[in-house]
Scaffold this motif. Structure first.
Motif, PDB file in Angstrom:
ATOM      1  N   ILE A 136     -18.156  23.145  19.546  1.00 21.95           N
ATOM      2  CA  ILE A 136     -17.338  22.126  18.898  1.00 21.95           C
ATOM      3  C   ILE A 136     -16.117  21.964  19.796  1.00 21.95           C
ATOM      4  O   ILE A 136     -15.389  22.927  20.025  1.00 21.95           O
ATOM      5  CB  ILE A 136     -16.905  22.557  17.481  1.00 21.95           C
ATOM      6  CG1 ILE A 136     -18.138  22.834  16.619  1.00 21.95           C
ATOM      7  CG2 ILE A 136     -15.990  21.515  16.853  1.00 21.95           C
ATOM      8  CD1 ILE A 136     -17.833  23.552  15.320  1.00 21.95           C
ATOM      9  N   ASP A 137     -15.931  20.777  20.315  1.00 24.58           N
ATOM     10  CA  ASP A 137     -14.834  20.523  21.260  1.00 24.58           C
ATOM     11  C   ASP A 137     -13.924  19.462  20.655  1.00 24.58           C
ATOM     12  O   ASP A 137     -14.217  18.267  20.711  1.00 24.58           O
ATOM     13  CB  ASP A 137     -15.408  20.067  22.598  1.00 24.58           C
ATOM     14  CG  ASP A 137     -14.375  19.982  23.701  1.00 24.58           C
ATOM     15  OD1 ASP A 137     -13.179  19.788  23.398  1.00 24.58           O
ATOM     16  OD2 ASP A 137     -14.782  20.107  24.871  1.00 24.58           O
ATOM     17  N   PHE A 138     -12.807  19.894  20.056  1.00 27.48           N
ATOM     18  CA  PHE A 138     -11.892  18.962  19.411  1.00 27.48           C
ATOM     19  C   PHE A 138     -11.248  17.981  20.385  1.00 27.48           C
ATOM     20  O   PHE A 138     -11.220  16.785  20.106  1.00 27.48           O
ATOM     21  CB  PHE A 138     -10.840  19.707  18.588  1.00 27.48           C
ATOM     22  CG  PHE A 138     -11.399  20.305  17.323  1.00 27.48           C
ATOM     23  CD1 PHE A 138     -11.992  19.511  16.363  1.00 27.48           C
ATOM     24  CD2 PHE A 138     -11.315  21.671  17.091  1.00 27.48           C
ATOM     25  CE1 PHE A 138     -12.509  20.052  15.198  1.00 27.48           C
ATOM     26  CE2 PHE A 138     -11.822  22.223  15.927  1.00 27.48           C
ATOM     27  CZ  PHE A 138     -12.422  21.420  14.977  1.00 27.48           C
ATOM     28  N   PRO A 139     -10.717  18.423  21.536  1.00 23.22           N
ATOM     29  CA  PRO A 139     -10.086  17.460  22.448  1.00 23.22           C
ATOM     30  C   PRO A 139     -11.051  16.377  22.945  1.00 23.22           C
ATOM     31  O   PRO A 139     -10.658  15.231  23.132  1.00 23.22           O
ATOM     32  CB  PRO A 139      -9.594  18.329  23.620  1.00 23.22           C
ATOM     33  CG  PRO A 139      -9.430  19.681  23.041  1.00 23.22           C
ATOM     34  CD  PRO A 139     -10.504  19.806  22.005  1.00 23.22           C
ATOM     35  N   GLU A 140     -12.313  16.751  23.149  1.00 23.46           N
ATOM     36  CA  GLU A 140     -13.313  15.786  23.625  1.00 23.46           C
ATOM     37  C   GLU A 140     -14.021  15.081  22.476  1.00 23.46           C
ATOM     38  O   GLU A 140     -14.864  14.217  22.710  1.00 23.46           O
ATOM     39  CB  GLU A 140     -14.349  16.499  24.505  1.00 23.46           C
ATOM     40  CG  GLU A 140     -13.778  17.098  25.776  1.00 23.46           C
ATOM     41  CD  GLU A 140     -13.368  16.026  26.781  1.00 23.46           C
ATOM     42  OE1 GLU A 140     -14.042  14.987  26.869  1.00 23.46           O
ATOM     43  OE2 GLU A 140     -12.350  16.248  27.462  1.00 23.46           O
ATOM     44  N   ASN A 141     -13.719  15.500  21.252  1.00 16.53           N
ATOM     45  CA  ASN A 141     -14.360  14.942  20.069  1.00 16.53           C
ATOM     46  C   ASN A 141     -15.891  15.002  20.193  1.00 16.53           C
ATOM     47  O   ASN A 141     -16.586  14.011  19.972  1.00 16.53           O
ATOM     48  CB  ASN A 141     -13.891  13.504  19.820  1.00 16.53           C
ATOM     49  CG  ASN A 141     -14.198  13.044  18.409  1.00 16.53           C
ATOM     50  OD1 ASN A 141     -14.299  13.860  17.495  1.00 16.53           O
ATOM     51  ND2 ASN A 141     -14.369  11.739  18.237  1.00 16.53           N
ATOM     52  N   SER A 142     -16.391  16.199  20.559  1.00 16.65           N
ATOM     53  CA  SER A 142     -17.839  16.333  20.750  1.00 16.65           C
ATOM     54  C   SER A 142     -18.363  17.593  20.064  1.00 16.65           C
ATOM     55  O   SER A 142     -17.612  18.519  19.754  1.00 16.65           O
ATOM     56  CB  SER A 142     -18.174  16.365  22.245  1.00 16.65           C
ATOM     57  OG  SER A 142     -17.627  17.520  22.854  1.00 16.65           O
ATOM     58  N   PHE A 143     -19.655  17.572  19.849  1.00 20.73           N
ATOM     59  CA  PHE A 143     -20.352  18.652  19.185  1.00 20.73           C
ATOM     60  C   PHE A 143     -21.736  18.764  19.804  1.00 20.73           C
ATOM     61  O   PHE A 143     -22.378  17.747  20.081  1.00 20.73           O
ATOM     62  CB  PHE A 143     -20.479  18.336  17.682  1.00 20.73           C
ATOM     63  CG  PHE A 143     -21.410  19.261  16.948  1.00 20.73           C
ATOM     64  CD1 PHE A 143     -20.952  20.462  16.438  1.00 20.73           C
ATOM     65  CD2 PHE A 143     -22.742  18.927  16.762  1.00 20.73           C
ATOM     66  CE1 PHE A 143     -21.805  21.314  15.756  1.00 20.73           C
ATOM     67  CE2 PHE A 143     -23.603  19.767  16.079  1.00 20.73           C
ATOM     68  CZ  PHE A 143     -23.131  20.964  15.575  1.00 20.73           C
ATOM     69  N   GLN A 182     -21.057  30.567  18.662  1.00 17.69           N
ATOM     70  CA  GLN A 182     -20.346  29.365  18.240  1.00 17.69           C
ATOM     71  C   GLN A 182     -19.013  29.359  18.965  1.00 17.69           C
ATOM     72  O   GLN A 182     -18.248  30.305  18.882  1.00 17.69           O
ATOM     73  CB  GLN A 182     -20.106  29.310  16.741  1.00 17.69           C
ATOM     74  CG  GLN A 182     -19.341  28.041  16.378  1.00 17.69           C
ATOM     75  CD  GLN A 182     -19.063  27.922  14.907  1.00 17.69           C
ATOM     76  OE1 GLN A 182     -19.810  28.409  14.077  1.00 17.69           O
ATOM     77  NE2 GLN A 182     -17.972  27.247  14.580  1.00 17.69           N
ATOM     78  N   THR A 183     -18.770  28.286  19.676  1.00 14.93           N
ATOM     79  CA  THR A 183     -17.520  28.122  20.413  1.00 14.93           C
ATOM     80  C   THR A 183     -16.785  26.920  19.858  1.00 14.93           C
ATOM     81  O   THR A 183     -17.353  25.834  19.777  1.00 14.93           O
ATOM     82  CB  THR A 183     -17.795  27.906  21.912  1.00 14.93           C
ATOM     83  OG1 THR A 183     -18.527  29.028  22.409  1.00 14.93           O
ATOM     84  CG2 THR A 183     -16.508  27.737  22.695  1.00 14.93           C
ATOM     85  N   THR A 184     -15.536  27.122  19.485  1.00 15.88           N
ATOM     86  CA  THR A 184     -14.681  26.022  19.064  1.00 15.88           C
ATOM     87  C   THR A 184     -13.571  25.906  20.103  1.00 15.88           C
ATOM     88  O   THR A 184     -12.844  26.867  20.341  1.00 15.88           O
ATOM     89  CB  THR A 184     -14.082  26.273  17.668  1.00 15.88           C
ATOM     90  OG1 THR A 184     -15.149  26.517  16.748  1.00 15.88           O
ATOM     91  CG2 THR A 184     -13.268  25.076  17.203  1.00 15.88           C
ATOM     92  N   ILE A 185     -13.481  24.728  20.717  1.00 17.95           N
ATOM     93  CA  ILE A 185     -12.489  24.490  21.755  1.00 17.95           C
ATOM     94  C   ILE A 185     -11.350  23.681  21.149  1.00 17.95           C
ATOM     95  O   ILE A 185     -11.572  22.612  20.581  1.00 17.95           O
ATOM     96  CB  ILE A 185     -13.116  23.743  22.955  1.00 17.95           C
ATOM     97  CG1 ILE A 185     -14.274  24.585  23.516  1.00 17.95           C
ATOM     98  CG2 ILE A 185     -12.065  23.444  24.013  1.00 17.95           C
ATOM     99  CD1 ILE A 185     -15.138  23.861  24.520  1.00 17.95           C
ATOM    100  N   TYR A 186     -10.136  24.214  21.279  1.00 17.16           N
ATOM    101  CA  TYR A 186      -8.953  23.561  20.717  1.00 17.16           C
ATOM    102  C   TYR A 186      -8.119  22.872  21.782  1.00 17.16           C
ATOM    103  O   TYR A 186      -7.259  22.062  21.453  1.00 17.16           O
ATOM    104  CB  TYR A 186      -8.080  24.598  19.980  1.00 17.16           C
ATOM    105  CG  TYR A 186      -8.795  25.186  18.788  1.00 17.16           C
ATOM    106  CD1 TYR A 186      -8.814  24.533  17.573  1.00 17.16           C
ATOM    107  CD2 TYR A 186      -9.493  26.388  18.906  1.00 17.16           C
ATOM    108  CE1 TYR A 186      -9.475  25.053  16.477  1.00 17.16           C
ATOM    109  CE2 TYR A 186     -10.176  26.922  17.818  1.00 17.16           C
ATOM    110  CZ  TYR A 186     -10.167  26.257  16.612  1.00 17.16           C
ATOM    111  OH  TYR A 186     -10.835  26.774  15.542  1.00 17.16           O
ATOM    112  N   GLY A 187      -8.351  23.196  23.040  1.00 18.85           N
ATOM    113  CA  GLY A 187      -7.597  22.569  24.118  1.00 18.85           C
ATOM    114  C   GLY A 187      -6.263  23.240  24.336  1.00 18.85           C
ATOM    115  O   GLY A 187      -6.031  24.378  23.934  1.00 18.85           O
ATOM    116  N   PHE A 188      -5.376  22.504  24.983  1.00 17.97           N
ATOM    117  CA  PHE A 188      -4.056  23.016  25.322  1.00 17.97           C
ATOM    118  C   PHE A 188      -3.042  22.556  24.297  1.00 17.97           C
ATOM    119  O   PHE A 188      -3.113  21.427  23.814  1.00 17.97           O
ATOM    120  CB  PHE A 188      -3.651  22.532  26.710  1.00 17.97           C
ATOM    121  CG  PHE A 188      -4.562  23.075  27.795  1.00 17.97           C
ATOM    122  CD1 PHE A 188      -4.338  24.328  28.330  1.00 17.97           C
ATOM    123  CD2 PHE A 188      -5.634  22.326  28.253  1.00 17.97           C
ATOM    124  CE1 PHE A 188      -5.170  24.844  29.312  1.00 17.97           C
ATOM    125  CE2 PHE A 188      -6.467  22.827  29.227  1.00 17.97           C
ATOM    126  CZ  PHE A 188      -6.240  24.091  29.762  1.00 17.97           C
TER     127      PHE A 188
END
Length: 171
Positions: free
Chosen positions: A79-86, A161-167
């Protein structure tokens, strides 16, 4: 009291005693109820996770795949919040192909994030639930959850499960 009446209860008591004294084993020949050296297991899990991360960032597919359970029930979710992707992959074949494709499309190694030295681990005989946070120089802060299984004495990844929040924008 008649000796025949005592023979049946005594025989049952002996059989129960023998049965209770046996060491139970699970389906992987690990003694159930064996004391677990949690620090040693945590260290071994940490080594598996760091080696899997190094292999992925160095684009070493062969080293990477050795750290995973190869069956149809494992999962890998991003789940990549900055890229808005899953993305979600289910089963070894799908996960393996996802990583092979990623390596083909991005063959240049990436800087390896600071390797883990602190993880939270819950051990369950031949399994472990692991959580941690990591700072990635390209993606920023990540929170990861890994399901680990001990296979032939070696810890391997059975779920991720990886959740990416960015910087953080204010730093």
């Amino acid at each position: 009291m008649n000796s025949k009446k005592l023979l049946i209860p005594m025989s049952l008591l002996i059989l129960i005693s023998i049965r209770c004294g046996e060491v139970k084993k699970d389906n992987q020949n690990i003694e159930v109820g064996t004391l677990i050296d949690s620090e040693a297991e945590k260290k071994a899990i940490l080594e598996t996770l760091n080696n899997e991360t190094k292999a992925a960032f160095e684009r070493d597919y062969d080293a990477w795949k050795k750290k995973w359970v190869h069956d149809s029930n494992i999962t890998k979710t991003y789940i990549d919040f900055p890229e808005n992707s899953f993305s979600e992959s289910v089963g070894w074949n799908e996960i393996s192909q996802f990583v092979k494709t990623f390596i083909e499309e991005h063959p240049e190694p990436e800087p390896i994030p600071k390797l883990l030295d602190k993880i939270d681990v819950r051990l369950y005989e031949n399994g472990a639930w692991v959580t941690y946070e990591q700072q990635d120089s390209i993606r920023g802060r990540k929170r990861e959850t890994r399901l680990m299984e001990k296979v032939n004495g070696e810890w391997k990844i059975a779920g991720m499960q990886t959740t990416i929040y960015g910087f953080d924008s204010d730093k």
